[in-house]
Enzyme design. Structure first.
Site, PDB file in Angstrom:
ATOM      1  N   ASP A 194      40.623  23.165  11.261  1.00  0.00           N
ATOM      2  CA  ASP A 194      41.542  23.993  10.482  1.00  0.00           C
ATOM      3  C   ASP A 194      42.893  24.186  11.176  1.00  0.00           C
ATOM      4  O   ASP A 194      43.386  25.298  11.267  1.00  0.00           O
ATOM      5  CB  ASP A 194      40.843  25.348  10.252  1.00  0.00           C
ATOM      6  CG  ASP A 194      41.621  26.272   9.340  1.00  0.00           C
ATOM      7  OD1 ASP A 194      42.237  25.791   8.380  1.00  0.00           O
ATOM      8  OD2 ASP A 194      41.607  27.498   9.608  1.00  0.00           O
ATOM      9  N   GLU A 444      32.611  25.331  17.268  1.00  0.00           N
ATOM     10  CA  GLU A 444      31.853  25.124  16.040  1.00  0.00           C
ATOM     11  C   GLU A 444      31.268  23.733  15.888  1.00  0.00           C
ATOM     12  O   GLU A 444      31.454  23.074  14.853  1.00  0.00           O
ATOM     13  CB  GLU A 444      32.702  25.519  14.825  1.00  0.00           C
ATOM     14  CG  GLU A 444      33.084  26.990  14.897  1.00  0.00           C
ATOM     15  CD  GLU A 444      33.587  27.585  13.587  1.00  0.00           C
ATOM     16  OE1 GLU A 444      33.685  26.857  12.596  1.00  0.00           O
ATOM     17  OE2 GLU A 444      33.859  28.802  13.594  1.00  0.00           O
ATOM     18  N   TYR A 497      32.909  35.321   9.869  1.00  0.00           N
ATOM     19  CA  TYR A 497      33.939  35.928   9.020  1.00  0.00           C
ATOM     20  C   TYR A 497      33.317  36.782   7.918  1.00  0.00           C
ATOM     21  O   TYR A 497      33.381  36.459   6.743  1.00  0.00           O
ATOM     22  CB  TYR A 497      34.839  34.820   8.447  1.00  0.00           C
ATOM     23  CG  TYR A 497      35.694  34.221   9.540  1.00  0.00           C
ATOM     24  CD1 TYR A 497      36.945  34.742   9.807  1.00  0.00           C
ATOM     25  CD2 TYR A 497      35.222  33.198  10.343  1.00  0.00           C
ATOM     26  CE1 TYR A 497      37.717  34.251  10.845  1.00  0.00           C
ATOM     27  CE2 TYR A 497      35.983  32.696  11.384  1.00  0.00           C
ATOM     28  CZ  TYR A 497      37.228  33.229  11.627  1.00  0.00           C
ATOM     29  OH  TYR A 497      37.996  32.744  12.658  1.00  0.00           O
ATOM     30  N   GLU A 533      35.305  34.860  17.267  1.00  0.00           N
ATOM     31  CA  GLU A 533      36.235  34.818  16.128  1.00  0.00           C
ATOM     32  C   GLU A 533      35.761  35.783  15.053  1.00  0.00           C
ATOM     33  O   GLU A 533      34.567  35.812  14.721  1.00  0.00           O
ATOM     34  CB  GLU A 533      36.288  33.416  15.493  1.00  0.00           C
ATOM     35  CG  GLU A 533      37.005  32.378  16.310  1.00  0.00           C
ATOM     36  CD  GLU A 533      37.155  31.030  15.588  1.00  0.00           C
ATOM     37  OE1 GLU A 533      37.063  30.990  14.343  1.00  0.00           O
ATOM     38  OE2 GLU A 533      37.349  30.028  16.293  1.00  0.00           O
TER      39      GLU A 533
HETATM   40  C1  GCB Z   1      36.778  28.996  12.253  1.00  0.00           C
HETATM   41  C2  GCB Z   1      37.404  27.996  13.150  1.00  0.00           C
HETATM   42  C3  GCB Z   1      38.911  28.130  13.197  1.00  0.00           C
HETATM   43  C4  GCB Z   1      39.435  28.412  11.811  1.00  0.00           C
HETATM   44  C5  GCB Z   1      38.862  29.704  11.298  1.00  0.00           C
HETATM   45  C6  GCB Z   1      39.323  30.055   9.872  1.00  0.00           C
HETATM   46  O1  GCB Z   1      35.620  29.277  12.316  1.00  0.00           O
HETATM   47  O2  GCB Z   1      36.877  28.000  14.445  1.00  0.00           O
HETATM   48  O3  GCB Z   1      39.439  26.941  13.706  1.00  0.00           O
HETATM   49  O4  GCB Z   1      40.839  28.446  11.757  1.00  0.00           O
HETATM   50  O5  GCB Z   1      37.473  29.608  11.280  1.00  0.00           O
HETATM   51  O6  GCB Z   1      40.279  30.792   9.739  1.00  0.00           O
HETATM   52  O7  GCB Z   1      38.737  29.532   8.932  1.00  0.00           O
END
Ligand code: GCB
Length: 649
Positions: A194, A444, A497, A533
């Site tokens: 990403d 990841e 997330y 994260e």
């Molecule tokens: C993740 C990745 C990161 C992305 C992020 C996202 O899990 O490690 O590279 O930018 O999510 O914002 O989707």
């Protein structure tokens, strides 16, 4: 696939990886000169349908401008966002060249080296038409000796071909496909990670000189006594070149250690293997930011290589921080004190220059890190510039140092070799930085896939064999139930997330889920856990109350719900850190989920705070006060009302 080939693909073999040599950061000394080749270079993009044309036609044998029209291109910078046409999405090779003078004085008793801080992804380099080096994998330095190729007291030419194509055996992986378009067929690069696949000469290019026999490598490790009063610097030096006198082992090293004020605090002479140790009394240990009134204390180590007749051959100086690291299944300690990480996942990313080294941006970012009270960041998802590593040393910012493996899948022998090599190169480059406190061996990876266990066992084994002084982690997003890599790590990092990719918008579905997941990881592996994260995309200036996805209110609320979870987890003893995703907004490939890029930044791409930055600042300073007794900055809380706190006059 035949049965035999299928069975073979299941077995990953542990093969040796090439060993890096040299590559000390170029520094001037009384025996060395450094010249920058940064500036405006000439640039040509190859025809996408004919990427090897330049090699077949030997474009490197003359000025690029003789083979076709060139455009000016800044170095260091990504080339993608410099022009106004579709260079941004070019796939395949591009060419750079420039001229430079080699001074006449360099012709005598010297060796000359050409060093690139990073070219992404694959680089081929020629000097005066002669091939000097090829290097694969971006974000890592490489160099070659050019002593015999240069014309001294005359003009020389350096030519670079750079290929940005990512396939299933590159690190990171990507795919190239041919698709029909309005003109016929075209080549399309895709990747799952990403961030935008910026390419080009990303970091500085240097020419530097060394004496004929010179210091090629210096490795430093440090120890502290239990009470942190006595210190020890262990050094080991490798030289390159023929020893002046017959016996090579007659060379020796004089090592001198100076404190911040330039006072000599220790000195000694090496043994015949060029190793030795220095004892330091009343040491100033290296402490992270806000953990001590004087964080990031660095000494200067002066290494002098002598011939047996005492002739001084070479001098190299580097900064050294004295600190110890230790870890168990519940804690991570620095100088015997437990550390709680509070920081970010980041990117090297900016408008116009992409991933090009930019000192203004770097200094601004460190000012913001300190303003917000962070003590650490992860170099997601590749090694950052050497200059930023030095800066982190000086400012006491702890680094989780990540190799360029992101979203690894379809594990195969070739990928394994390159992945291991990326870690070998990273450790070779960064092993002396006190700021580096952990290696992250992947972001990841698809760790439920077949072969993930043997693959990561081999990657972790290599990492440990190269550096036993730092723990290993990887940022994992595979559900804990399916993960096969965590058992090879020392510290578990997980990315999740909640309220964003899962249960979008549901702020009431964050706290409990975070607690449950962290507990599950800890239960499964009995190791310390970090949330590496979490976050929410946020469009600066979008305000919606009650909180709604993409608004500043929503990001702030998502953070607050996580803070609550972290405080529950902290009480359990093994939860050792929280990293927001991301420090700043950054560019990605085009997608309908990304508005001009990923907007999960706490700062905008122009490095200005969103509302969440002010909340995060309060949390990070509150943690620093609670855990390390540091004081609040005066402007942390805005005056609102008397609140009955002042005495009546
Ligand atoms: C993740 C990745 C990161 C992305 C992020 C996202 O899990 O490690 O590279 O930018 O999510 O914002 O989707």
């Amino acid at each position: 696939m035949g049965l035999w080939r299928f069975l073979k693909s299941l077995i990953l073999i542990n093969k040796e990886v090439p060993q890096s040599r040299g590559m000390l950061y170029p520094r001037e000394s009384e025996t060395r000169e450094v010249r920058s080749l940064d500036g405006i270079w000439n640039f040509v993009r190859s025809d996408q349908a004919n990427p090897t044309q330049g090699v077949r036609e030997e474009w490197y044998s003359k000025d690029l401008s003789k083979s076709g029209p060139t455009i000016p291109m800044p170095v260091p910078a990504s080339y993608n966002d410099i022009t106004t046409d579709n260079l941004r999405d070019h796939v395949g090779t591009v060419w750079y060249d420039r001229k430079f003078f080699a001074p006449r004085s360099w012709a005598v008793d010297q060796r000359v080296w050409l060093r690139f801080g990073s070219v992404h992804y694959e680089a081929y380099v020629w000097v005066n038409g002669q091939k000097v080096v090829k290097h694969e994998i971006g974000h890592l330095p490489f160099e070659a000796e050019v002593t015999h190729l240069l014309k001294y007291g005359a003009e020389n030419r350096v030519t670079v071909m750079c290929d940005n194509a990512l396939i299933q055996t590159t690190v990171p992986q990507g795919r190239i496909t041919e698709l029909p378009n309005d003109e016929g067929m075209t080549i399309v690069q895709s990747y799952t990670f990403d961030f935008f696949n910026y390419a080009g000469i990303h970091r500085s290019v240097h020419l530097y000189t060394t004496p004929k026999t010179f210091i090629e490598e210096v490795v430093v490790t440090t120890n502290l006594s239990k009470d942190n009063v006595g210190g020890e610097v262990l050094y080991s030096v490798k030289f390159n070149g023929s020893a002046i006198n017959e016996a090579d082992n007659a060379l020796y090293v004089r090592a001198q250690l100076y404190d911040r004020e330039g006072k000599l605090v220790a000195n000694g002479t090496s043994d015949a293997q060029l190793s030795g140790s220095l004892q330091v009394d009343n040491v100033n240990p290296w402490w992270p930011y806000l953990m001590h009134p004087e964080p990031g204390y660095l000494y200067q180590l002066e290494v002098k290589l002598h011939a047996s007749n005492d002739e001084l051959l070479d001098v190299y100086r580097l900064k050294v921080g004295l600190r110890t690291l230790s870890w168990s299944n519940a804690t991570f300690q620095i100088n015997g004190r437990p550390v709680y990480f509070r920081g970010f996942g980041r990117h090297e990313d900016a408008d116009v220059r992409g991933k090009g080294l930019d000192n203004a941006l770097m200094v601004r970012d460190f000012n913001l890190l300190k303003w917000i009270g962070a003590n650490a960041y992860r170099t997601s998802h590749y090694p950052y510039s050497e200059e930023s590593m030095q800066f982190a040393d000086e400012h006491g910012i702890m680094i989780v140092d990540e190799c360029p493996s992101v979203d690894a899948e379809n594990y195969n022998q070739e990928l394994l070799g390159k992945h291991k090599s990326s870690l070998e190169q990273l450790i070779h480059r960064d092993r002396n930085h006190p700021s580096v406190v952990m290696w992250s061996i992947a972001n990841e990876p698809r760790t439920r896939e077949m072969n993930a266990d043997s693959y990561f066992q081999l990657v972790a084994n290599l990492t440990r064999s190269l550096d036993k002084t730092r723990p290993i982690t990887a940022a994992i997003a595979t559900p804990w139930t399916d993960d096969k890599a965590g058992r090879f790590l020392d510290i578990i990092s997980f990315n999740r997330y909640n309220a964003w990719y899962s249960n979008t918008g549901r702020l009431d579905m964050v706290t409990k889920k975070v607690v449950e997941e962290a507990v599950a990881w800890n239960k499964k592996y009995n190791k310390p856990v970090i949330m590496a994260e979490y976050g929410a995309d946020t469009l600066e200036g979008l305000h919606l109350q009650p909180a709604y996805v993409w608004s500043e209110e929503f990001q702030t609320e998502v953070f607050a719900r996580h803070f609550k979870a972290f405080d529950i987890l902290r009480k359990k003893g093994w939860f050792i850190g929280e990293f927001v995703w991301n420090f700043a907004d950054f560019k990605t490939a085009q997608s309908y989920t990304r508005v001009g890029g990923n907007k999960k930044g706490v700062f905008t791409r122009a490095r200005q705070p969103k509302a969440s930055a002010h909340l995060l600042r309060k949390r990070y300073f509150a943690l620093a006060r609670e855990l390390d007794d540091s004081s609040f900055p005066e402007d942390l809380f805005t005056y609102i009302a008397d609140m009955g706190k002042t005495e009546n006059a």
